[in-house]
Design a protein around this motif. Structure first.
Motif, mmCIF file in Angstrom:
data_model
loop_
_atom_site.group_PDB
_atom_site.id
_atom_site.type_symbol
_atom_site.label_atom_id
_atom_site.label_comp_id
_atom_site.label_asym_id
_atom_site.label_seq_id
_atom_site.Cartn_x
_atom_site.Cartn_y
_atom_site.Cartn_z
ATOM 1 N N HIS A 15 0.851 -1.187 0.000
ATOM 2 C CA HIS A 15 0.000 0.000 0.000
ATOM 3 C C HIS A 15 0.891 1.242 0.000
ATOM 4 O O HIS A 15 1.916 1.274 0.684
ATOM 5 C CB HIS A 15 -0.883 0.039 1.248
ATOM 6 C CG HIS A 15 -1.973 -0.986 1.240
ATOM 7 N ND1 HIS A 15 -2.884 -1.114 2.258
ATOM 8 C CD2 HIS A 15 -2.295 -1.932 0.338
ATOM 9 C CE1 HIS A 15 -3.724 -2.099 1.988
ATOM 10 N NE2 HIS A 15 -3.383 -2.609 0.828
ATOM 11 N N PRO A 16 0.519 2.283 -0.718
ATOM 12 C CA PRO A 16 1.316 3.519 -0.651
ATOM 13 C C PRO A 16 1.105 4.223 0.683
ATOM 14 O O PRO A 16 0.030 4.148 1.269
ATOM 15 C CB PRO A 16 0.770 4.354 -1.816
ATOM 16 C CG PRO A 16 -0.628 3.850 -2.024
ATOM 17 C CD PRO A 16 -0.590 2.392 -1.672
ATOM 18 N N ASP A 17 2.161 4.913 1.184
ATOM 19 C CA ASP A 17 2.010 5.689 2.397
ATOM 20 C C ASP A 17 1.499 7.078 2.070
ATOM 21 O O ASP A 17 1.072 7.352 0.943
ATOM 22 C CB ASP A 17 3.336 5.747 3.173
ATOM 23 C CG ASP A 17 4.444 6.455 2.393
ATOM 24 O OD1 ASP A 17 4.129 7.160 1.395
ATOM 25 O OD2 ASP A 17 5.623 6.314 2.765
ATOM 26 N N ARG A 21 4.776 6.799 -1.397
ATOM 27 C CA ARG A 21 5.825 5.786 -1.497
ATOM 28 C C ARG A 21 5.231 4.410 -1.233
ATOM 29 O O ARG A 21 4.509 4.200 -0.267
ATOM 30 C CB ARG A 21 6.932 6.059 -0.484
ATOM 31 C CG ARG A 21 8.113 5.091 -0.560
ATOM 32 C CD ARG A 21 9.095 5.330 0.567
ATOM 33 N NE ARG A 21 8.554 4.897 1.856
ATOM 34 C CZ ARG A 21 8.652 3.652 2.333
ATOM 35 N NH1 ARG A 21 9.255 2.715 1.620
ATOM 36 N NH2 ARG A 21 8.138 3.352 3.513
ATOM 37 N N ALA A 22 5.557 3.449 -2.087
ATOM 38 C CA ALA A 22 5.049 2.096 -1.912
ATOM 39 C C ALA A 22 5.827 1.377 -0.815
ATOM 40 O O ALA A 22 7.030 1.589 -0.636
ATOM 41 C CB ALA A 22 5.153 1.323 -3.220
ATOM 42 N N GLU A 23 5.132 0.527 -0.058
ATOM 43 C CA GLU A 23 5.790 -0.268 0.963
ATOM 44 C C GLU A 23 6.726 -1.291 0.331
ATOM 45 O O GLU A 23 6.498 -1.775 -0.769
ATOM 46 C CB GLU A 23 4.747 -1.040 1.784
ATOM 47 C CG GLU A 23 3.809 -0.200 2.613
ATOM 48 C CD GLU A 23 2.734 -1.064 3.251
ATOM 49 O OE1 GLU A 23 2.535 -0.938 4.475
ATOM 50 O OE2 GLU A 23 2.101 -1.861 2.528
ATOM 51 N N VAL A 30 4.785 -6.882 7.800
ATOM 52 C CA VAL A 30 4.664 -6.419 9.176
ATOM 53 C C VAL A 30 3.286 -5.814 9.408
ATOM 54 O O VAL A 30 2.616 -6.081 10.412
ATOM 55 C CB VAL A 30 5.775 -5.406 9.500
ATOM 56 C CG1 VAL A 30 5.488 -4.707 10.825
ATOM 57 C CG2 VAL A 30 7.137 -6.099 9.550
ATOM 58 N N ARG A 31 2.838 -4.985 8.472
ATOM 59 C CA ARG A 31 1.515 -4.362 8.610
ATOM 60 C C ARG A 31 0.421 -5.417 8.632
ATOM 61 O O ARG A 31 -0.510 -5.359 9.459
ATOM 62 C CB ARG A 31 1.285 -3.377 7.467
ATOM 63 C CG ARG A 31 -0.116 -2.763 7.452
ATOM 64 C CD ARG A 31 -0.288 -1.744 6.340
ATOM 65 N NE ARG A 31 0.094 -2.276 5.041
ATOM 66 C CZ ARG A 31 -0.678 -3.096 4.315
ATOM 67 N NH1 ARG A 31 -1.868 -3.497 4.772
ATOM 68 N NH2 ARG A 31 -0.271 -3.522 3.144
ATOM 69 N N LEU A 32 0.513 -6.406 7.757
ATOM 70 C CA LEU A 32 -0.518 -7.430 7.684
ATOM 71 C C LEU A 32 -0.576 -8.258 8.972
ATOM 72 O O LEU A 32 -1.659 -8.603 9.455
ATOM 73 C CB LEU A 32 -0.267 -8.341 6.484
ATOM 74 C CG LEU A 32 -0.511 -7.700 5.112
ATOM 75 C CD1 LEU A 32 0.020 -8.595 4.005
ATOM 76 C CD2 LEU A 32 -2.001 -7.426 4.914
#
Length: 216
Positions: A15-17, A21-23, A30-32
């Motif tokens: 996902h973009p921040d 910027r793309a992860e 980590v986010r998932l």
């Protein structure tokens, strides 16, 4: 965290921040993991109300000061010019006193500040919005009062007036309960996430360079 994501069979979906910027794949994993494994506690109304009653200062609107000033700039930057500007500012303060109409007329005639044509109005200011000396002088006044002593700043000498002090007020619980709920939920998530990561670290496998003492 990445090890745990792989153990859970998760696959990165970047996902973009906020900046676009793309992860990276690891950041996405980590986010998932955190999204799937950490569920914050939802605060009850009773918990929200207890927080509200324990922290009333957090839910108070700021004091406002409806103020005006007359700025007298020195003609030069030497001591004599500053002294002359001070003397002139003092004479204006003495002449206008607490008369709002006289203050407005003096502002339009003498003030070197942009609000001069709006009777010197500074609007409704909050604490910290003006240079400290001017702010303190305004807050020391009563409603409708002009300071007898001008105040110096790097801009010049200020004759200040307080038209009206508007005290802040504590917002009712119903107006802030959603904000409190979001804040308590975020706090819960942060604490649970910290504990979760610590538990993973305790049982995870860390690979890297082993640094030992250097033999002579």
């Amino acid at each position: 965290m990445v090890q745990e994501a792989r153990r859970l069979g998760l696959h990165p979906a970047s996902h973009p921040d906020e900046t676009g910027r793309a992860e990276t794949d690891d950041e996405a994993l980590v986010r998932l993991v955190l999204e799937q494994e950490v569920a914050p506690e939802i605060a009850t109304e009773g918990e929200q109300r207890r927080y509200y009653e324990s922290n009333p200062q957090r839910f108070r609107t700021p004091d406002l000061f409806d103020a005006a000033h007359i700025l007298i700039e020195p003609e030069r930057q030497d001591d004599a010019a500053w002294d002359a500007a001070e003397a002139f500012a003092r004479s204006i303060a003495a002449a206008v006193g607490d008369d709002q109409t006289a203050f407005a007329e003096a502002t339009r005639t003498h003030s070197a500040c942009a609000p001069a044509q709006q009777d010197g109005s500074l609007g409704q200011i909050r604490r910290g919005e003006l240079v400290p000396a001017v702010q303190q002088a305004i807050e020391a006044l009563k409603n409708g009062e002009t300071a007898a002593e001008p105040v110096r700043s790097r801009f010049g000498w200020h004759v200040v007036r307080l038209n009206r002090h508007l005290p802040g007020r504590t917002l009712p619980f119903d107006a802030v309960r959603d904000r409190i709920g979001d804040m308590l939920e975020a706090r819960s998530w942060s604490m649970l996430a910290t504990r979760y990561v610590a538990a993973l670290a305790a049982r995870g496998t860390v690979e890297g360079i082993v640094v030992g003492a250097v033999e002579d």
